[in-house]
Design a protein around this motif. Sequence first.
Motif, PDB file in Angstrom:
ATOM      1  N   ILE A 236      -1.194   8.344   6.577  1.00  0.00           N
ATOM      2  CA  ILE A 236      -2.291   9.324   6.980  1.00  0.00           C
ATOM      3  C   ILE A 236      -2.406   9.435   8.180  1.00  0.00           C
ATOM      4  CG2 ILE A 236      -4.420  10.124   7.171  1.00  0.00           C
ATOM      5  CD1 ILE A 236      -3.483  10.431   3.843  1.00  0.00           C
ATOM      6  N   SER A 237      -2.553  10.824   8.834  1.00  0.00           N
ATOM      7  CA  SER A 237      -2.845  11.473  10.154  1.00  0.00           C
ATOM      8  C   SER A 237      -4.426  10.356  10.803  1.00  0.00           C
ATOM      9  CB  SER A 237      -2.956  12.364  10.353  1.00  0.00           C
ATOM     10  OG  SER A 237      -2.842  12.763  11.890  1.00  0.00           O
ATOM     11  N   ASN A 238      -3.736   9.497  12.138  1.00  0.00           N
ATOM     12  CA  ASN A 238      -4.990   9.403  12.617  1.00  0.00           C
ATOM     13  C   ASN A 238      -6.437  10.175  13.140  1.00  0.00           C
ATOM     14  OD1 ASN A 238      -4.862   6.453  12.275  1.00  0.00           O
ATOM     15  ND2 ASN A 238      -3.282   6.826  13.432  1.00  0.00           N
ATOM     16  N   PHE A 239      -5.536  11.491  13.634  1.00  0.00           N
ATOM     17  CA  PHE A 239      -6.659  12.383  14.470  1.00  0.00           C
ATOM     18  C   PHE A 239      -5.988  13.468  13.682  1.00  0.00           C
ATOM     19  CE2 PHE A 239      -5.973   9.041  17.757  1.00  0.00           C
ATOM     20  CZ  PHE A 239      -7.721   9.027  17.538  1.00  0.00           C
ATOM     21  N   LEU A 240      -6.729  14.883  13.068  1.00  0.00           N
ATOM     22  CA  LEU A 240      -6.706  15.817  12.491  1.00  0.00           C
ATOM     23  C   LEU A 240      -7.419  17.046  13.457  1.00  0.00           C
ATOM     24  CD1 LEU A 240      -5.361  17.461  10.741  1.00  0.00           C
ATOM     25  CD2 LEU A 240      -7.122  17.110   9.404  1.00  0.00           C
ATOM     26  N   PRO A 241      -6.738  18.377  14.218  1.00  0.00           N
ATOM     27  CA  PRO A 241      -7.269  18.932  14.650  1.00  0.00           C
ATOM     28  C   PRO A 241      -8.386  19.631  13.508  1.00  0.00           C
ATOM     29  CG  PRO A 241      -5.154  18.929  15.442  1.00  0.00           C
ATOM     30  CD  PRO A 241      -5.261  17.643  14.899  1.00  0.00           C
TER      31      PRO A 241
ATOM     32  N   CYS B 276      16.265   2.831   0.552  1.00  0.00           N
ATOM     33  CA  CYS B 276      16.875   4.426   0.533  1.00  0.00           C
ATOM     34  C   CYS B 276      15.328   4.801   1.190  1.00  0.00           C
ATOM     35  CB  CYS B 276      17.584   4.293  -1.001  1.00  0.00           C
ATOM     36  SG  CYS B 276      19.027   3.719  -1.154  1.00  0.00           S
ATOM     37  N   LYS B 277      14.979   6.007   1.376  1.00  0.00           N
ATOM     38  CA  LYS B 277      14.012   7.340   1.425  1.00  0.00           C
ATOM     39  C   LYS B 277      15.039   8.601   1.244  1.00  0.00           C
ATOM     40  CE  LYS B 277      10.968   8.918   4.925  1.00  0.00           C
ATOM     41  NZ  LYS B 277      11.090  10.048   4.433  1.00  0.00           N
TER      42      LYS B 277
ATOM     43  N   GLN C  26       0.707  -1.837  -0.323  1.00  0.00           N
ATOM     44  CA  GLN C  26       0.106  -0.075   0.393  1.00  0.00           C
ATOM     45  C   GLN C  26       0.508   1.024  -0.024  1.00  0.00           C
ATOM     46  OE1 GLN C  26      -2.413  -0.163   3.711  1.00  0.00           O
ATOM     47  NE2 GLN C  26      -3.903  -0.865   2.685  1.00  0.00           N
ATOM     48  N   LYS C  27       0.587   2.435  -1.007  1.00  0.00           N
ATOM     49  CA  LYS C  27       1.215   3.185  -0.683  1.00  0.00           C
ATOM     50  C   LYS C  27       0.031   4.053   0.022  1.00  0.00           C
ATOM     51  CE  LYS C  27       3.216   2.829  -5.757  1.00  0.00           C
ATOM     52  NZ  LYS C  27       3.026   3.259  -6.807  1.00  0.00           N
ATOM     53  N   THR C  28      -0.383   4.224   0.121  1.00  0.00           N
ATOM     54  CA  THR C  28      -1.450   5.199   1.510  1.00  0.00           C
ATOM     55  C   THR C  28      -1.631   3.984   2.724  1.00  0.00           C
ATOM     56  OG1 THR C  28      -1.934   6.622  -0.224  1.00  0.00           O
ATOM     57  CG2 THR C  28      -2.970   6.915   1.529  1.00  0.00           C
ATOM     58  N   ILE C  29      -1.050   4.726   3.048  1.00  0.00           N
ATOM     59  CA  ILE C  29      -1.695   3.558   5.334  1.00  0.00           C
ATOM     60  C   ILE C  29      -1.407   4.834   6.143  1.00  0.00           C
ATOM     61  CG2 ILE C  29       0.437   2.258   4.026  1.00  0.00           C
ATOM     62  CD1 ILE C  29       2.410   3.186   5.945  1.00  0.00           C
ATOM     63  N   SER C  30      -2.244   4.487   6.590  1.00  0.00           N
ATOM     64  CA  SER C  30      -2.550   4.764   8.229  1.00  0.00           C
ATOM     65  C   SER C  30      -1.744   5.503   9.118  1.00  0.00           C
ATOM     66  CB  SER C  30      -4.136   4.369   8.758  1.00  0.00           C
ATOM     67  OG  SER C  30      -3.618   3.201   9.467  1.00  0.00           O
ATOM     68  N   GLU C  31      -1.276   6.058   9.942  1.00  0.00           N
ATOM     69  CA  GLU C  31      -0.449   6.553  11.258  1.00  0.00           C
ATOM     70  C   GLU C  31      -0.669   4.664  12.492  1.00  0.00           C
ATOM     71  OE1 GLU C  31       1.274   9.667  14.073  1.00  0.00           O
ATOM     72  OE2 GLU C  31      -1.163  10.104  13.418  1.00  0.00           O
ATOM     73  N   ASN C  32       0.306   4.501  12.516  1.00  0.00           N
ATOM     74  CA  ASN C  32       0.508   3.601  14.046  1.00  0.00           C
ATOM     75  C   ASN C  32       0.952   1.990  13.302  1.00  0.00           C
ATOM     76  OD1 ASN C  32       1.288   5.389  15.708  1.00  0.00           O
ATOM     77  ND2 ASN C  32      -0.881   5.229  16.303  1.00  0.00           N
TER      78      ASN C  32
ATOM     79  N   HIS D 178       7.468  -0.784  11.289  1.00  0.00           N
ATOM     80  CA  HIS D 178       6.624  -0.675  12.659  1.00  0.00           C
ATOM     81  C   HIS D 178       6.404   0.763  12.623  1.00  0.00           C
ATOM     82  CE1 HIS D 178       7.421  -4.997  12.622  1.00  0.00           C
ATOM     83  NE2 HIS D 178       8.840  -4.961  11.965  1.00  0.00           N
ATOM     84  N   ARG D 179       4.946   0.717  13.033  1.00  0.00           N
ATOM     85  CA  ARG D 179       4.156   1.645  14.073  1.00  0.00           C
ATOM     86  C   ARG D 179       4.853   3.159  13.122  1.00  0.00           C
ATOM     87  NH1 ARG D 179       0.464   0.911  18.235  1.00  0.00           N
ATOM     88  NH2 ARG D 179       2.031   3.344  18.955  1.00  0.00           N
ATOM     89  N   VAL D 180       4.218   3.339  11.317  1.00  0.00           N
ATOM     90  CA  VAL D 180       5.018   3.818  11.121  1.00  0.00           C
ATOM     91  C   VAL D 180       4.245   5.177  11.692  1.00  0.00           C
ATOM     92  CG1 VAL D 180       5.228   2.861   8.683  1.00  0.00           C
ATOM     93  CG2 VAL D 180       3.149   3.914   9.027  1.00  0.00           C
ATOM     94  N   GLY D 181       5.273   6.834  11.766  1.00  0.00           N
ATOM     95  CA  GLY D 181       5.051   8.398  12.046  1.00  0.00           C
ATOM     96  C   GLY D 181       5.129   8.745  10.692  1.00  0.00           C
ATOM     97  N   LEU D 182       3.922   9.778  10.881  1.00  0.00           N
ATOM     98  CA  LEU D 182       3.893  10.859   9.862  1.00  0.00           C
ATOM     99  C   LEU D 182       5.478  11.406   9.725  1.00  0.00           C
ATOM    100  CD1 LEU D 182       1.281  13.566  11.221  1.00  0.00           C
ATOM    101  CD2 LEU D 182       1.099  11.603   9.785  1.00  0.00           C
ATOM    102  N   HIS D 183       6.471  11.426   9.537  1.00  0.00           N
ATOM    103  CA  HIS D 183       7.893  11.403   9.017  1.00  0.00           C
ATOM    104  C   HIS D 183       8.229  10.037   8.622  1.00  0.00           C
ATOM    105  CE1 HIS D 183       7.938   8.602  12.418  1.00  0.00           C
ATOM    106  NE2 HIS D 183      10.135   8.568  11.909  1.00  0.00           N
TER     107      HIS D 183
END
Length: 339
Positions: A196-201, A137-138, A108-114, A160-165
Amino acid sequence: MEQKRRKSLTPFYLMAFNLIKTFPSVSRYHRMNRKWLIIVTAHLFFHLSVGVDLIVFYRISQVALETIGVTLLKIMNMITIILWALANQVTSQTNVTDISSANILAQQKTISENSYLVLTCSTFGKKKQIQVTVYLCKGDLWIEKKQQKQDRYETTFTIHRVGLHHSGNYSCVYSTRDDLPPKVTKKREPIEIVVISNFLPADISVAAPSDVHEGDDVAFRCIVSGPLQTLGECQLIHSYLMRNETILQVQAFNVPGMEANFIIEGAVVRDSGHYSCVVLPSKCIQEGEKTLYGNNAVLVEVKETLIFRLIASFRVIALMILLGLGLCLWWINKQGIRT
């Protein structure tokens, strides 16, 4: 064998000759030994190009100086430094050519946070039957490496447990070397991974007068400024109306309209508090499901009205009268039993 060696040294003779010609201050004695100087310099070029290090190179120059004459020390030391720098450049260019690009695949090229990011590097059709090291490489830097066996063509990397960075461009290279520098300059075809962030204010506003009284309807508008990335191109995602950090209502966030609307009907005093709105871009609403969550908070204070106060007072009075009648009936009944 000696003829082959001399033939391979021919370009180094020319390099040494051109280098020595750049020293116009060479004395007559030095010019007499120019032939030997050219020979020694050419051999130094040759040995340095095949990987001799600086210490060995310096020892060779010292032996050459003892043969030609101590007076050439300054010139030879200068040549040593120049040739060492040249050898480092040649070595670095050789290292670059030892790197090859590999194909990269993602589930998947688009995944959710964590969540988990799984990337596969494939050398199929590119690698010979040899054992290589595969680098993930990144951007321009490799972040992880694994050895790939001779009979394998795929190497899997899991974050594992990806973040926005972790959002960015990923690619793969492979090499027979296990010690590549951090920066990889080999041209390759990357893929873009979006987390993608799980929570967006979100921003909330109240569409009501400043004074809200009991019985009034209170409408809230929840909006997101700027582009909104969703998981799987969701048209409806979850949004929550919160009061004092407690989820109060769940509503669908309209992605095309970039807003969600909440209504509290017949507000009462206990509905007073700070309201906020939060959007969940990584959670799509399934068909038939209507569920949604803030950036800022708005204070809603519900004031009592006279009629509601009278009704509340009447209820209290009626309750007290009923209680008094009940006590009287109980007392009369008790006296009748005694008589």
